[in-house]
Design a protein around this motif. Structure first.
Motif, PDB file in Angstrom:
ATOM      1  N   THR A   1      68.205  58.951  38.460  1.00  0.00           N
ATOM      2  CA  THR A   1      67.261  58.639  39.538  1.00  0.00           C
ATOM      3  C   THR A   1      66.890  59.857  40.364  1.00  0.00           C
ATOM      4  OG1 THR A   1      69.053  58.038  41.051  1.00  0.00           O
ATOM      5  CG2 THR A   1      68.078  56.270  39.723  1.00  0.00           C
ATOM      6  N   ARG A   2      67.482  60.998  40.106  1.00  0.00           N
ATOM      7  CA  ARG A   2      67.078  62.236  40.780  1.00  0.00           C
ATOM      8  C   ARG A   2      65.776  62.775  40.200  1.00  0.00           C
ATOM      9  NH1 ARG A   2      71.812  66.042  39.703  1.00  0.00           N
ATOM     10  NH2 ARG A   2      70.867  67.344  41.327  1.00  0.00           N
ATOM     11  N   SER A   3      65.365  62.248  39.050  1.00  0.00           N
ATOM     12  CA  SER A   3      64.122  62.641  38.383  1.00  0.00           C
ATOM     13  C   SER A   3      62.990  61.732  38.834  1.00  0.00           C
ATOM     14  CB  SER A   3      64.299  62.540  36.868  1.00  0.00           C
ATOM     15  OG  SER A   3      63.053  62.611  36.195  1.00  0.00           O
ATOM     16  N   PHE A   4      61.775  62.286  38.906  1.00  0.00           N
ATOM     17  CA  PHE A   4      60.625  61.478  39.283  1.00  0.00           C
ATOM     18  C   PHE A   4      60.182  60.542  38.162  1.00  0.00           C
ATOM     19  CE2 PHE A   4      60.204  64.942  42.377  1.00  0.00           C
ATOM     20  CZ  PHE A   4      59.939  64.229  43.534  1.00  0.00           C
ATOM     21  N   SER A   5      60.501  60.880  36.916  1.00  0.00           N
ATOM     22  CA  SER A   5      60.006  60.022  35.839  1.00  0.00           C
ATOM     23  C   SER A   5      60.565  60.478  34.490  1.00  0.00           C
ATOM     24  CB  SER A   5      58.471  60.074  35.777  1.00  0.00           C
ATOM     25  OG  SER A   5      57.959  59.240  34.756  1.00  0.00           O
ATOM     26  N   HIS A   6      60.457  59.568  33.503  1.00  0.00           N
ATOM     27  CA  HIS A   6      60.703  59.932  32.104  1.00  0.00           C
ATOM     28  C   HIS A   6      59.449  60.523  31.488  1.00  0.00           C
ATOM     29  CE1 HIS A   6      58.702  56.025  31.787  1.00  0.00           C
ATOM     30  NE2 HIS A   6      58.330  56.423  30.583  1.00  0.00           N
ATOM     31  N   ASP A   7      58.337  60.485  32.203  1.00  0.00           N
ATOM     32  CA  ASP A   7      57.046  60.967  31.720  1.00  0.00           C
ATOM     33  C   ASP A   7      56.746  62.325  32.371  1.00  0.00           C
ATOM     34  OD1 ASP A   7      53.955  61.211  32.334  1.00  0.00           O
ATOM     35  OD2 ASP A   7      54.131  59.909  30.567  1.00  0.00           O
TER      36      ASP A   7
END
Length: 482
Positions: free
Chosen positions: A145-151
């Protein structure tokens, strides 16, 4: 060649270390007077509150000023799950995954600005954020969840917006973890992950948010302790000249900041002083040593750097260039602080809750919640990763259970069961299956695969206080009385 004393000063200038507690120890004050680059603040430095942090920052600046230096004062303040200033209460702003899911760039930029203003008031000038990793591996144990997206495209536009917001407040961003830690299944705090991706994939996925951050003017970038065989099959990124050279190709001219060198991915096999020399030689400019370190380690690292310069292993020009890049960053920050303070939209808090509602809706089953009158909250408690640390999460529980422990006597009522990253923790799934009164599952981690099991799932996409507000609204609509 400059005198040994001059080289030792340069060797101190590239180091950022950390200590425990809310006041500056005498040994660290002396190192700052001698030229040490700065201090990284962690939870033990901030738990006494923001007024205490302001006082500590002032102590750090005063000690450096005695030696004629400006210090780097830095912190991990990502919002959401990773917060140091709000470690006792939980973050008052959304984290990256929720912002990416809400997909409101104005909200993302305003969130970066809010964090920047808070850090500036606390005397902090460099934020080790945002995370630019594309979380393409749902089982990633440290990014999630520290990432903005898988895209990659979604992550890129939100990274750029967050950077613009943060830096509008006069605080430098440090975008991390280059060249991308998202498609890994190990935590580089405790292992050496390998990113098996072709150069074509790297350019189409991992590098996209970093390029967007460079175009947005991000002041600095943090390395990752991962091996990327497509670039360098031997050394982790932090120690690899080909990896850090690729970063310069993207247009970054500011300092390259090492991730903490006490992490296993960097120093388990070689020790921190040797890792420091390798990282500088590869192209890093500012070395983070990690939390709660003795002053003796700073001097050991300085001695290793001086010895490497004297032996020719580390060119003096490389060390001088590193210091010059850090000094330019600090000069730019001084100029930025002369501008009028950026103002927050007065509706920001309301926008955060609306963003939390949208994030919740994108990954949740909101249509089939059962009657929750009299429901009790059960937390299935699991340890957070090292980056998140020991901070509050979830709704206040009525009962806490731990995977593998015998279940306590449970209330004769519907159960709101809350978990983190259950999709990658089989022991959590087994515990949830034993909770026969489970009526709703609240997944506070990454919304990974879920077989349903007849229990609807709510996914706020990371913990934050606005996320709590959004989840509470949904539960109350189904009769929960708290």
């Amino acid at each position: 060649m400059p005198s040994p004393t001059a080289v030792e000063t340069l060797a101190l200038r590239v180091q950022v270390s950390a200590f425990a507690g809310p006041t500056l120890p005498a040994g660290y004050a002396e190192l700052l007077r001698e030229g040490m680059g700065g201090i990284c603040l962690f939870g033990p430095n901030t738990e006494a509150g923001e007024e205490s942090v302001r006082s500590l920052s002032a102590e750090i600046r005063a000690a450096s000023a005695e030696g004629g230096w400006t210090p780097v004062i830095t912190i991990d303040e990502e919002g959401g799950d990773v917060t140091r200033l709000e470690a006792l209460t939980g973050s008052s702003v959304l984290g990256a995954a929720a912002l990416g899911a809400a997909d409101d760039l104005a909200l993302t930029e305003e969130t970066g600005r809010a964090i920047g203003l808070r850090l500036a008031r606390a005397g902090i000038n460099l934020d080790l954020a945002p995370v630019a990793d594309v979380n393409s591996n749902p089982d990633n144990p440290v990014i999630a969840t520290r990432s903005f997206s898988h895209d990659a495209g979604v992550a890129a536009k939100h990274v750029a917006a967050w950077v613009r917001g943060l830096e509008s407040a006069g605080v430098a961003a440090c975008v991390k973890h280059f060249p991308g830690h998202g498609d890994t299944g190990q935590d580089s705090h405790v292992a050496l992950p390998v990113l098996e991706a072709t150069m074509e994939t790297l350019r189409e996925r991992e590098l996209v948010p970093f390029l967007a951050a460079a175009e947005a003017g991000a002041a600095s970038v943090m390395t990752s302790h991962i091996v990327v065989p497509a670039i360098d099959p031997e050394l982790p990124g932090t120690l690899s000249a080909p990896v850090l050279g690729l970063l310069r190709e993207l247009g970054y001219e500011g300092p390259i900041v090492s991730d903490a060198l006490d992490m296993a991915g960097a120093s388990a096999s070689r020790g921190i002083p040797a890792a420091a020399v390798l990282s500088l030689r590869a192209g890093a400019d500012l070395l983070l040593l990690g939390p709660d370190k003795p002053t003796s380690l700073v001097r050991e690292v300085a001695a290793a750097i001086v010895a490497a310069v004297e032996s020719g292993e580390l060119p003096l020009e490389r060390l001088q260039d590193a210091v010059a890049r850090v000094d330019r960053l600090l000069a730019d920050l001084t100029a930025a602080r002369q501008r009028p303070e950026a103002a927050l939209d007065p509706r920001f808090e309301a926008h955060l809750v609306e963003g939390a509602r949208r994030a919740l809706a994108t990954a949740s089953d909101l249509t089939d919640l059962p009657d929750l009158a009299g429901a009790k909250v059960v937390t299935v408690d699991t340890a957070a990763n090292i980056a998140v640390g020991d901070v509050p999460w979830g709704l206040p529980p009525d009962v806490v259970v731990r995977p593998g422990d015998p279940l306590p006597e449970l209330p004769d009522a519907p159960l709101i069961v809350q978990v983190r990253d259950a999709h990658r923790r089989p022991e959590v799934g087994r515990t949830v299956a034993e909770l026969h009164g489970a009526a709703v599952l609240v997944e506070w981690g990454w919304p990974g695969a879920y077989d349903g099991t007849g229990v609807p799932r709510l996914c706020p996409q990371g913990f934050s206080l606005p996320g709590v507000a959004a989840v509470t609204e949904v539960l109350r609509r189904s009769g929960w009385g708290r």
